[in-house]
Design a protein around this motif. Structure first.
Motif, short mmCIF file in Angstrom:
data_model
loop_
_atom_site.label_atom_id
_atom_site.label_comp_id
_atom_site.label_asym_id
_atom_site.label_seq_id
_atom_site.Cartn_x
_atom_site.Cartn_y
_atom_site.Cartn_z
N VAL A 1 0.86 -1.17 0.00
CA VAL A 1 0.00 0.00 0.00
C VAL A 1 0.90 1.23 0.00
N SER A 2 0.36 2.36 -0.39
CA SER A 2 1.16 3.58 -0.43
C SER A 2 1.37 4.13 0.98
N ALA A 3 2.38 4.96 1.13
CA ALA A 3 2.63 5.59 2.43
C ALA A 3 1.44 6.41 2.91
N PRO A 4 0.79 7.21 2.05
CA PRO A 4 -0.40 7.94 2.53
C PRO A 4 -1.52 7.02 3.00
N THR A 5 -1.68 5.88 2.34
CA THR A 5 -2.72 4.94 2.76
C THR A 5 -2.42 4.36 4.14
N LEU A 6 -1.17 3.94 4.35
CA LEU A 6 -0.80 3.39 5.65
C LEU A 6 -0.93 4.46 6.73
N HIS A 7 -0.50 5.67 6.43
CA HIS A 7 -0.64 6.79 7.37
C HIS A 7 -2.10 6.99 7.75
N ALA A 8 -2.96 7.00 6.74
CA ALA A 8 -4.39 7.24 6.98
C ALA A 8 -5.02 6.11 7.79
N MET A 9 -4.66 4.88 7.50
CA MET A 9 -5.21 3.74 8.24
C MET A 9 -4.88 3.82 9.73
N VAL A 10 -3.61 4.03 10.03
CA VAL A 10 -3.20 4.08 11.44
C VAL A 10 -3.78 5.30 12.12
N ALA A 11 -3.79 6.43 11.42
CA ALA A 11 -4.37 7.65 12.00
C ALA A 11 -5.85 7.46 12.30
N VAL B 1 0.19 2.55 20.78
CA VAL B 1 1.54 2.10 20.46
C VAL B 1 1.48 1.35 19.13
N VAL B 2 2.24 1.82 18.15
CA VAL B 2 2.36 1.13 16.87
C VAL B 2 3.53 0.17 16.97
N VAL C 1 3.80 9.22 14.18
CA VAL C 1 4.01 9.28 15.63
C VAL C 1 4.61 10.61 16.02
N GLN C 2 5.54 11.10 15.21
CA GLN C 2 6.20 12.38 15.47
C GLN C 2 5.19 13.52 15.58
N ALA C 3 4.13 13.45 14.79
CA ALA C 3 3.14 14.52 14.75
C ALA C 3 1.95 14.28 15.68
N SER C 4 2.02 13.25 16.52
CA SER C 4 0.85 12.86 17.33
C SER C 4 0.68 13.68 18.59
N GLY C 5 1.62 14.54 18.88
CA GLY C 5 1.50 15.34 20.10
C GLY C 5 1.63 14.54 21.38
N GLY C 6 2.36 13.45 21.31
CA GLY C 6 2.58 12.64 22.51
C GLY C 6 1.55 11.57 22.75
N ASP C 7 0.63 11.37 21.80
CA ASP C 7 -0.42 10.37 21.97
C ASP C 7 -0.09 9.02 21.35
N TYR D 1 9.03 2.94 27.23
CA TYR D 1 8.15 3.59 26.26
C TYR D 1 6.78 3.85 26.86
N LEU D 2 6.27 2.86 27.58
CA LEU D 2 4.94 3.00 28.16
C LEU D 2 4.89 4.10 29.21
N ALA D 3 5.95 4.21 30.00
CA ALA D 3 6.01 5.26 31.02
C ALA D 3 6.05 6.64 30.37
N ALA D 4 6.75 6.77 29.25
CA ALA D 4 6.82 8.06 28.57
C ALA D 4 5.51 8.40 27.89
N LEU D 5 4.85 7.39 27.34
CA LEU D 5 3.59 7.62 26.61
C LEU D 5 2.44 7.95 27.54
N ASP D 6 2.35 7.24 28.65
CA ASP D 6 1.20 7.38 29.54
C ASP D 6 1.63 7.29 31.00
N PRO D 7 2.14 8.38 31.56
CA PRO D 7 2.61 8.33 32.94
C PRO D 7 1.55 7.88 33.94
N LYS D 8 0.27 7.96 33.59
CA LYS D 8 -0.80 7.56 34.50
C LYS D 8 -0.84 6.05 34.66
#
Length: 237
Positions: free
Chosen positions: A83-93, A108-109, A123-129, A230-237
């Protein structure tokens, strides 16, 4: 642990009780892996790793895998589907957005294919989510911890690492002949332009002859320990 079925079997009611804040999405590919591994190798590895992570960190939601990725460099071999990069981006988003709307804010991907470069930008553009796991340095450290003699660059496809994981988790998928399938191509400067077929006839770049089930088991165990950071950085709660 039984890795024969990559699809989680939880019900709606069970996921409602879990109320997970973090979900795990395995992402793989459908591409050639030489004569001894299946086209689904990357998806199998991502799914196996995600299951190990979910088992080591109770409370996470395990999602079914995305089985297609950006595999254009493997197009010379039969069976490869991209699949194209835009398609994979859109699917995960879209998956991430649907999860957020349902009350699971973090994703987590778990990526099993190095060619899915677009996931890093998502992931870089996800704002920490979102988090992307494992990173290249995680794979490299896990190789060393598991006693593997190869590196990510030298053993990049259908080699010691991938064959070891399948020998541990899905030995039924490994064909005979991996002991004689070694092929090295340390200089692949133009692979993105020309495809991988310029550097290997079999599709293998690595040393599958060195693979063992024990190495696959130990690699997965190391990655499970690394994931806690990774989990601690992603979701400290």
């Amino acid at each position: 642990m039984d890795f024969s079925d990559p699809l989680p079997a939880t019900s709606s009611e069970e996921e409602g009780r879990r109320a997970a804040r973090v979900a795990l999405l395995p992402v793989g590919s459908l591409e050639q892996h030489g004569p001894h591994l299946p086209l689904t190798t990357d998806t199998v590895i991502a799914s196996v790793l995600a299951r190990v992570l979910a088992d080591s960190e109770p409370g996470l939601r395990l999602l079914p895998p995305l089985a297609f990725g950006c595999s254009h460099e493997h197009a010379a071999w039969p069976g490869t589907v991209s699949v194209s990069a835009p398609t994979l981006h859109a699917m995960v988003a879209d998956v991430a957005a649907s999860l957020r709307a349902a009350g699971t804010p973090k994703l987590v991907v778990v990526n099993g294919h190095g060619g899915n470069h677009v996931l890093a930008n998502l992931v870089q553009a996800s704002g920490g989510d979102m988090a992307l796991f494992p990173g290249p340095h995680d794979w490299e450290a896990a190789r060393e911890a598991a006693g593997m003699s190869t590196t990510n660059d030298r053993d990049m496809h259908a080699g010691e690492l991938e064959t070891s994981v399948l020998l541990h988790a899905r030995p039924d998928l490994v064909r005979t002949g991996h002991g004689e399938a070694d092929h090295l191509a340390d200089r692949r400067d133009h692979m993105l332009t020309t495809g991988l077929s310029r550097y290997t006839r079999s599709g293998v770049v690595g040393l599958p002859s060195r693979a063992t089930a024990t190495k696959g088991r130990d690699l997965l165990a190391y990655l499970a320990k690394t994931f806690a950071g990774y989990l601690a950085a992603l979701d400290p709660k």
